[in-house]
Design an enzyme around this catalytic site. Structure first.
Site, PDB file in Angstrom:
ATOM      1  N   ARG A  72       0.743  -1.091  -0.053  1.00  0.00           N
ATOM      2  CA  ARG A  72       0.108  -0.148  -0.032  1.00  0.00           C
ATOM      3  C   ARG A  72       0.840   1.332   0.085  1.00  0.00           C
ATOM      4  O   ARG A  72       1.490   1.268   0.741  1.00  0.00           O
ATOM      5  CB  ARG A  72      -1.036   0.030   1.302  1.00  0.00           C
ATOM      6  N   GLU A  75       0.701   4.145   0.799  1.00  0.00           N
ATOM      7  CA  GLU A  75      -0.085   5.394   1.710  1.00  0.00           C
ATOM      8  C   GLU A  75       1.244   5.927   2.331  1.00  0.00           C
ATOM      9  O   GLU A  75       2.183   5.357   3.164  1.00  0.00           O
ATOM     10  CB  GLU A  75      -0.915   4.517   2.702  1.00  0.00           C
ATOM     11  N   ARG A  91       0.281   2.293  13.269  1.00  0.00           N
ATOM     12  CA  ARG A  91      -0.433   1.069  12.717  1.00  0.00           C
ATOM     13  C   ARG A  91      -0.460   0.821  11.234  1.00  0.00           C
ATOM     14  O   ARG A  91      -1.152   0.071  10.800  1.00  0.00           O
ATOM     15  CB  ARG A  91      -2.133   0.926  13.201  1.00  0.00           C
ATOM     16  N   HIS A  92       0.224   1.637  10.566  1.00  0.00           N
ATOM     17  CA  HIS A  92       0.517   1.442   9.112  1.00  0.00           C
ATOM     18  C   HIS A  92       1.675   0.995   8.753  1.00  0.00           C
ATOM     19  O   HIS A  92       3.008   1.505   9.098  1.00  0.00           O
ATOM     20  CB  HIS A  92       0.071   2.796   8.313  1.00  0.00           C
ATOM     21  N   GLU A 116      -9.387  -1.184  13.688  1.00  0.00           N
ATOM     22  CA  GLU A 116      -9.619  -2.182  12.466  1.00  0.00           C
ATOM     23  C   GLU A 116      -8.599  -3.125  12.197  1.00  0.00           C
ATOM     24  O   GLU A 116      -7.368  -2.900  11.989  1.00  0.00           O
ATOM     25  CB  GLU A 116      -9.726  -1.279  11.256  1.00  0.00           C
ATOM     26  N   SER A 159     -11.370  -5.667   6.574  1.00  0.00           N
ATOM     27  CA  SER A 159     -12.250  -5.050   5.864  1.00  0.00           C
ATOM     28  C   SER A 159     -12.672  -6.020   4.810  1.00  0.00           C
ATOM     29  O   SER A 159     -11.892  -6.945   4.435  1.00  0.00           O
ATOM     30  CB  SER A 159     -11.766  -4.049   5.083  1.00  0.00           C
ATOM     31  N   ARG A 182      -1.455  -6.187  12.059  1.00  0.00           N
ATOM     32  CA  ARG A 182      -2.339  -5.574  13.377  1.00  0.00           C
ATOM     33  C   ARG A 182      -3.045  -6.435  14.311  1.00  0.00           C
ATOM     34  O   ARG A 182      -3.067  -6.259  15.434  1.00  0.00           O
ATOM     35  CB  ARG A 182      -3.575  -5.018  12.519  1.00  0.00           C
TER      36      ARG A 182
END
Length: 557
Positions: free
Chosen positions: A317, A319, A325-326, A476, A479, A531
């Site tokens: 990802r 991002e 948490r990423h 989370e 998903s 996670r």
């Protein structure tokens, strides 16, 4: 003759001056001191040579040649694991280990704490008619982290040993050899890596002292820069034992449910999730992308009559997120399955899967869990029973947050059809724990606008969707959704998506076309392995759950 008698007499020799006498005396004393020093040096050398000649242990300690550098000669000694020590009481054993710490108690006594995996044991070496003082000194001055091969007698400890994990037994050393010496000083002390990370706000300061403790707090950045040393810490071994356990439990449960393990491509012709958060690469002169998920391929396999599939693999990802948490590369636990009548059939499988994993961690991996939680103090994870996992519609979650806001709590601006912020997720998690007594819950029927284009719209409200997220401690971990299994509806939703997706573009057309030939209703989800581990153990940063983490700032080591 008379003239001869009148010749002057020869002069008498002059007496030496006082200065000359002093100088001569000093030279003499200097020579005597030099001779005495030489004599002492000779005596010491002779004494050492004599002592070495009398070293009864000289064959039982020392530094081994580099393994593989000489012809191999088997010793015939059976190596044992430290975990089996109680089985060997009264017997002599040989094992590989490394030095946790070593100290000389006296000229005749030394102690070494030895480690193997998560196990540590105290060893003792005492001078005797068979063990020399030289061997005691050698053992007590071994450098921390040096790799050893030790032979010793297993004895019951006179009292519990608090400094070792093996508390009731100790090793009385008979032989000790360095297999590979550790260079000193270490860039990072392993014992410091056993301690908590500096709390948020200390930044990169490594010398900040913990309250009541003079030892340094070592920043995460320093630990990751020296990751090989950092990973030697027992707490880190425990983290990755737990992580491996989650993978095994995931596979075990789904295998029992008939899921087929699959491996899908990680180099794609189109972004699987759409949007800009994708890593583009040059694939033989054409653009390609690292997989954001195995989503397209999971669904194509369902269309190919694979009723249930699962995959564990890397997810990428792009991002630019530097949160706790990423990660830009993490491990996805993915599954996809047909359902018969309603997508909640999928949710139930996912719920039971996670309950199975949690219960397995509580039983099979309790030792490792307790070890980590003893450093990062966190409450026990509160679990609901099967079939009683809180399943909260998104509008109800919004209502709970607004009611909390009405009591004076600041939860930020809450939109009816907006995605939740991280603080709002955490707050909702606390509210769910208070109301339902569970750290694990599901939020169902998310707003359609915040979900991927392949998500099935809700029949009850066109602004909502048949999609869901799973949460641990208010954060989370998964998903998922019912996926659109009709090519025309999928094409329409792609064109209307923000940003729009061309259903006929390369890499996407094949995915859309796979639903033109009769595909069953299906759904699934994707969990972030790191996670799950982070929130289960109560770790402050997800990077601790990745062996060599990748984030926007880090691509090495």
């Amino acid at each position: 003759m008379a003239e001869e008698n009148n010749a002057p007499a020869a002069a008498a020799p002059a007496e030496p001056s006082k200065n000359a006498l002093k100088k001569a005396q000093k030279e003499k004393e200097k020579a005597e001191k030099k001779a005495a020093a030489k004599a002492r040096e000779l005596a010491e050398r002779q004494k050492k040579e004599a002592a070495d000649a009398e070293d009864v242990s000289k064959e039982d300690y020392g530094e081994l040649p580099l393994t593989g550098s000489k012809d191999f000669k088997p010793t015939g000694a059976t190596r044992v694991e430290l975990s089996t020590i109680p089985e060997h009481e009264g017997n002599e054993i040989t094992f590989r280990c490394w030095v946790e710490n070593a100290r000389v108690q006296s000229a005749k006594l030394a102690f070494i704490n030895l480690r193997q995996g998560l196990n540590t044991v105290q060893s003792v070496i005492a001078a005797s008619d068979k063990i020399s003082k030289q061997m005691v000194k050698f053992s007590g001055t071994l450098s921390t982290e040096s790799l050893l091969v030790v032979t010793g007698l297993v004895k019951k400890a006179p009292e519990p040993i608090n400094s070792a994990t093996i508390k009731d037994f100790e090793i009385h050393i008979k032989k000790v050899f360095i297999e590979k010496k550790a260079e000193v000083p270490l860039p990072l002390q392993v014992e410091d890596a056993e301690r908590p990370l500096p709390s948020e706000g200390l930044g990169e300061e490594e010398e900040k002292a913990a309250e009541g403790d003079a030892r340094p707090l070592v920043s995460l950045n320093t630990r990751l820069n020296n990751r090989t040393i950092d990973l030697r810490a027992k707490i880190n071994h425990a983290i990755f034992v737990v992580k491996g356990g989650v993978r095994l439990l995931f596979t075990e449960f789904l295998s029992q449910k008939g899921f087929i393990p699959v491996e899908t491509p990680k180099i794609l012709g189109a972004a699987s999730e759409g949007g800009a958060n994708v890593f583009e690469l040059n694939y033989f002169g054409k653009p390609a992308y690292l997989a954001q998920s195995p989503q397209f391929y999971k669904q194509m396999l369902i269309a190919a009559r694979f009723q249930k599939v699962m995959e564990i693999g890397p997810v990428f990802r792009a991002e630019n997120s530097n949160t706790a948490r990423h990660l830009t590369e993490f491990t996805g636990l993915d599954l996809e399955m047909e359902f018969q009548e309603h997508y909640h059939e999928v949710i139930r499988v996912l719920e039971d899967l996670m309950l199975f994993i949690f219960q397995g961690l509580n039983t099979r991996y309790k030792k490792e869990t307790d070890l980590v939680r003893s450093t990062y103090h966190v409450d026990d994870f509160k679990l609901p029973e099967s079939g009683k996992v809180p399943r909260i519609p998104f509008p109800e979650g919004i209502k709970m947050l607004r009611e909390a806001q009405g009591t004076g709590e600041d939860v930020g601006e809450i939109g009816e059809y907006d995605d939740l912020s991280t603080p709002q997720e955490k707050k909702l998690g606390r509210l769910v724990l208070e109301k339902y007594g569970s750290d694990f819950y599901v939020l169902d029927q998310f707003p359609l606008a915040v979900r991927p284009a392949y998500t099935m719209p809700s029949p009850e409200n066109p602004k909502l969707s048949n999609s869901y997220d799973f949460f641990m401690r208010g954060q989370e971990i998964c998903s998922g959704a019912q996926r659109i299994h009709d090519a025309e509806l999928l094409s329409k939703m792609m064109r209307e998506h923000d940003p729009p997706i061309d259903p006929n573009s390369a890499g996407t057309k094949e995915y859309v076309d796979s639903f033109r030939y009769g595909a069953p209703p299906h759904g699934g989800g994707g969990f972030g392995l790191e996670r799950i581990v982070q929130f289960w153990l109560g770790l402050p940063n997800i990077r601790m759950t990745s062996l060599f983490p990748r984030d926007p700032q880090r691509v090495t080591p």
